[in-house]
Design a protein around this motif. Sequence first.
Motif, PDB file in Angstrom:
ATOM      1  N   ARG A 381      -3.160  10.260  -1.392  1.00 20.62           N
ATOM      2  CA  ARG A 381      -1.959   9.813  -0.419  1.00 20.62           C
ATOM      3  C   ARG A 381      -0.531  10.382   0.231  1.00 20.62           C
ATOM      4  O   ARG A 381      -0.516  11.193   0.745  1.00 20.62           O
ATOM      5  CB  ARG A 381      -1.405   8.041  -0.541  1.00 20.62           C
TER       6      ARG A 381
ATOM      7  N   GLY B 227      -4.817   1.309   4.499  1.00 24.10           N
ATOM      8  CA  GLY B 227      -5.399   2.050   3.640  1.00 24.10           C
ATOM      9  C   GLY B 227      -3.869   2.145   2.333  1.00 24.10           C
ATOM     10  O   GLY B 227      -4.419   1.761   1.065  1.00 24.10           O
ATOM     11  N   SER B 231      -4.968   1.112  -1.416  1.00 20.86           N
ATOM     12  CA  SER B 231      -4.366   2.145  -2.630  1.00 20.86           C
ATOM     13  C   SER B 231      -3.473   1.114  -3.244  1.00 20.86           C
ATOM     14  O   SER B 231      -4.423   1.715  -4.660  1.00 20.86           O
ATOM     15  CB  SER B 231      -3.631   3.080  -1.844  1.00 20.86           C
ATOM     16  N   LEU B 260     -11.790   1.416   1.529  1.00 21.08           N
ATOM     17  CA  LEU B 260     -11.467   2.503   1.498  1.00 21.08           C
ATOM     18  C   LEU B 260     -12.320   3.766   1.847  1.00 21.08           C
ATOM     19  O   LEU B 260     -12.162   4.414   3.059  1.00 21.08           O
ATOM     20  CB  LEU B 260     -10.775   2.962  -0.006  1.00 21.08           C
ATOM     21  N   ARG B 265     -10.563   6.917   3.465  1.00 27.41           N
ATOM     22  CA  ARG B 265      -9.111   6.741   2.210  1.00 27.41           C
ATOM     23  C   ARG B 265      -9.397   6.840   1.358  1.00 27.41           C
ATOM     24  O   ARG B 265      -8.467   5.999   0.472  1.00 27.41           O
ATOM     25  CB  ARG B 265      -7.755   5.506   2.962  1.00 27.41           C
ATOM     26  N   LEU B 266     -10.879   6.913   1.143  1.00 26.51           N
ATOM     27  CA  LEU B 266     -11.746   6.892  -0.371  1.00 26.51           C
ATOM     28  C   LEU B 266     -10.408   7.523  -1.703  1.00 26.51           C
ATOM     29  O   LEU B 266     -10.052   7.228  -2.794  1.00 26.51           O
ATOM     30  CB  LEU B 266     -12.563   6.813  -0.969  1.00 26.51           C
ATOM     31  N   TRP B 268      -6.934   8.041  -1.492  1.00 21.53           N
ATOM     32  CA  TRP B 268      -6.112   7.195  -2.041  1.00 21.53           C
ATOM     33  C   TRP B 268      -6.065   6.590  -3.319  1.00 21.53           C
ATOM     34  O   TRP B 268      -5.028   6.617  -3.466  1.00 21.53           O
ATOM     35  CB  TRP B 268      -5.425   6.688  -0.353  1.00 21.53           C
TER      36      TRP B 268
END
Lengths: 392, 323, 507
Positions: A381, B227, B231, B260, B265-266, B268
């Motif tokens: 992120r 996300g 996360s 995700l 967004r995996l 993350w």
Amino acid sequence: MASHGVPRPSTITTKDEQARLKEEKDIKDYRALVDLTSEREYSLEVLELTSKLLTKNPEYYTIWNVRRRLLTYGLFSKPSDSSLLSMELPSTSQTDTTTTSSADSSSSLSQATPPSQNSRMTGKTGTTLDAIKNDLAFLVPLLMGWPKCYWIWNYRLWLLQQAKERLDMEIARAIWTQELGLVGKMLTRDNRNFHGWGYRRKIVAELESPELGGSSMVETEFEYTTKMFSASLSNFSALHTRSKLIPKLLNERRSDDGARLRFLTNEFDLIAKALWTDAYNQSAWFYHEYLMTNLLEPVMQSTITPNMSSTERSAYVVLQIENVKEMLEGEEECKWIYNALLGNTMALWQLEERSPMSDELQDCKTWLVELRKLDPLRRGRWDDLEKEFRRF
Amino acid sequence: MSLVSGPGRAGETSGSLPEELQLAIEPHVRYIQSLDSRRDELEYWLTEHLRLNGLYWGLMALHLMGRPDALPREETINFVLSCQHENGGFGAAPGHDAHMLYTVSAVQILAMIDALDELERRGKGRALVGSYIAGLQNTRTGTFAGDEFGEEDTRFLYGALNALSLLHMMDAVNVNKAVDYIVSCANFDGGYGVSPGAESHSGQIFTCLAALSIAKRIDLVDVDKLGRWLSERQVECGGLNGRPEKAEDVCYSWWVASSLAMIGRLHWIDGEKLKEFILRCQDTKMGGFADRPGDMVDVFHTAFGLGGLSLLSFPDLEEVDPV
Amino acid sequence: MEPLSETHWDVVISGTGLQQSLLALALSRTDKKILHVDQNDYYGDAEAAFSLQEVDQWVEKINSATLRSFQNASLWKSETEAEKLSFSRAYTLTLSPQIIYTRSKLLSQLVSSKVYRQLEFQAVGNWWIYQRAGEDVTLAQGSLQRLPNGREDIFTDDNIDLRSKRGLVKFLKFVVDYENQAETWEPHAKDSLHSFLSSKFKLPPSLQTIISALTLSLDTPENTTVAYSLPRIARHLTSIGVFGPGFGAVVPKWGGGSELAQVACRSGAVGGAVYVLGTGVKDINLQEGSDEPGVTLTLTNDEVIRARSLVQATYLRDNPSTKSPVVVSKTISVISSPLSALFTTTVEGAPTPAVSVVVVPAETFHVDDILQLHPVYLMVHSSETGECPVGQSVIYASTSQTASSKKLLDLCVSSFIKAVTAENAQLLYNLHYEQKQSTFESYSAGVVHHLQDPSLDLAFDDALLGDVEEAWNVTAKNIGLEDSGTFLQFEERNPMNGDDEDEDEGF
């Protein structure tokens, strides 16, 4: 359900002969009970058998259905309900062809009962009200024992629906009202119970409905979330519920813009107090984010202060960012503070439809460095964020 | 197929040995094969109401491990069909009432072993299954009930769309209304609950995202917000939880990680730490996975542990479709 | 009953205090011949509980110096309100109002030994700190502030500013995990808690006082060290919620430790032990060197008996210790008010507490121009404890003994009453006494085992259980008891009653 949180025994035990025999007997008893229940005559005896079986295994959903049918075609049979007897309920079990024991007797379910049983059921304990009350009482220890079992909660709601459909409004309302007490007790025992909060929402909606002669309970429910949050600052379920109640609350209060702004400020004060008490409280940060959303995404989410001008919003956001910055001193290890600073600052650029100022960008980069250090799990992120900064 | 927990136990919480961090494929296969032979245990009978789900989870695990033939195909088909009712729906086992959950499992199993045709040949026909499912849609709101008694839950909505898409019968229901319903379940944190107003929950987020994926409407999701929330489900030990400030559990390795993945967004979360966590939840000798290290294993967590590993592209595992 | 001398006893236990009684319980499932005697004509020894009439007799005994653990007893009864005091048996005034933390091993052992069913436990709920109003340290005016039990209480308490909230929560998080954070506190182990809180957590003096109230330390703040305090504060905090919301400690109904001792003795009697009250051990004659080691005892009724082992209290030993004993000054006061305000709960789902703890911090009062150096603790019991009639309450006050401690206790009790009740609550009855604890530790001499004095701690001290276990091991060895099982772990006596369904419903 699957074995959630079943700790392993401290030693590997091979069952001794005695334990093996006992298990064998338990299986025999249990299966005998299942066979008996699946004979599906609707007598009080079978009702008791289902009670026994469900007490052993409340996940056995088919037995809950058996019970529903027993009540529908049998016990809910006081004279005034007689019209309901002819009501057609689709029953999958009646059409079951793949099993042997159940199919034969189940057909009798939709027929008239043998007179002897009928008279017993319409005796003084056989009224619909008593049947419902008894059944509600039967469920309480099961709920306490298996508070996360979907089927028990569902069955209870079904039972309450029956009360609504079959009983006088006053009586039905009294029954539904009692549920608030029960669910309050359940939520005191486990203040995050998903089923409990969902159940509460449904009970309140029914109690508010005209069918039960109700009116809005938004003020008391809002108070309830305050109480639950004060009793446990990590109770995100309470904060979530609060976020859902606020728009309704403000509308019902007919709050003007000034009152709405005061309301928002009070909410910020409350959550700031919680965050000062414990800056590591994830739930409180999510609620903080919810309040910020009200300012940052006016089109989508501004449910608290819809008429605030964008200049007022900006000023308010800047003030909130300053408040969060103040929390940093002495809590330099707390990732949540950086997280909020970063998110809100970037959202401000969007709100003001501008590029970041250089000192803002510098701040953000510094916070990102801290986040990388404190929260390496989410480095993907942070990588994405860094890429975003490079755009400026 | 049984859902009985144990007999195995997941590894210790501490002192993870390097060999424990290998995936113990053979023991897991044997574990799943052994599940139906435990009729001498009370718990086998107490979990009969989950038999068809258990079979699906077991098969899913075997397919992920590249061993689809480890359970006899013909017996599997026979068992699935023996659970079907006249109305087209399936119960958890013979003699159990029809319900959406088991109907979906039945369709998934038959699809997985390429046996949907058997519905025509030996069962009551594909169309009847589809109409059973379609009949459970609430025409007013678009969501689905579990059975005739009307309990509604986004789990059923996802199950319905999933099964109908496998049956190529999406036309039987009002997909747009179902999508609208999902949108009405969205929360400020980007997540979804079991019904409008309900708190975001990883399991429900999975069902809503998967349903939106099937309906090709993933564009309706606030991916960055969701996300972020998803996360944050990863906790220090590497495992994932279902809601803020709850304990980690292997099954969320699937619900969260696949969610995700569906929103891209995996990356993350820390995949390596998640892998390690999942591997610590397996019993390397007797086979099977538990919810967390030290607990009893069961087939549910075995399937979702393996599903999680597969998503994280673990070697030796077949690639899995997040939906 | 046949004469005691007819039997060759395996074990003689002298005294029915809590330790001896728990030992009798631990031995109750053996088929050994056990004689349990007490020179007093009541059970419980230093943990006894009395009616008013029994108090009169007890005071007389103390003042004639026949009870070594106690001294300087004095009794006062209100003359103007005499009619408000109920009949003698309406009261069960206990000498051991000790609270038992829910995490105490004692509770799990009461469960494993199956005697918990004969006891009724009540919640020790609200904790308060007495705050003097203004600067005048002689004037008895003040108020009660609720002590925070954890993060949520600190959040709610508007007397605490934002930064202090954070400091307090940081300390609470630290202290429940102090064992894993040795680097933070070990260098300061011998410092006073107050200075540690100030230097490490930036807590102002008012909050230092709040934290140290949780230690129940009888010592001065200066002498209350970090090493002593942290485990006690951690015990307090981690005990809350174990048995239910809102409380962290319990007391047995009907007289605290006395009730425990009596239940344990009853189990001893069910197991076949013989009980004789009003009879002590006068003389001990060790049979050393003989084939069969043992002891010949002369009882106070001049009966001579033989036993293979003896367990008694150290304070019965003749030669006095060189170290002076610890002495605590105590009062028991009966009040003509239920003091209801003290017992209201603020926590959802919490039981109404029967006991509330009030701490009067050091330096709250001056007595005879001398500043109060030790904290004073008031254990306030409602009539729910069964210790007084409805409409009244009992205050058990304790502080370290000093020249002015009696006056101090009286001042604290009267100030407290004024602070807590607007109505005209009267002091009806006041018993003052001092209790000593010798510094002897438990020890064995031949087949005679000596138990150390009961602790003066205001909370049950688990170390005492260790002592009893040691006595149990020693005794088992002395009488050749093989396979004595696990300490205080018993099967159900009657398997027919083995239904444990209501096990969790105790509160």
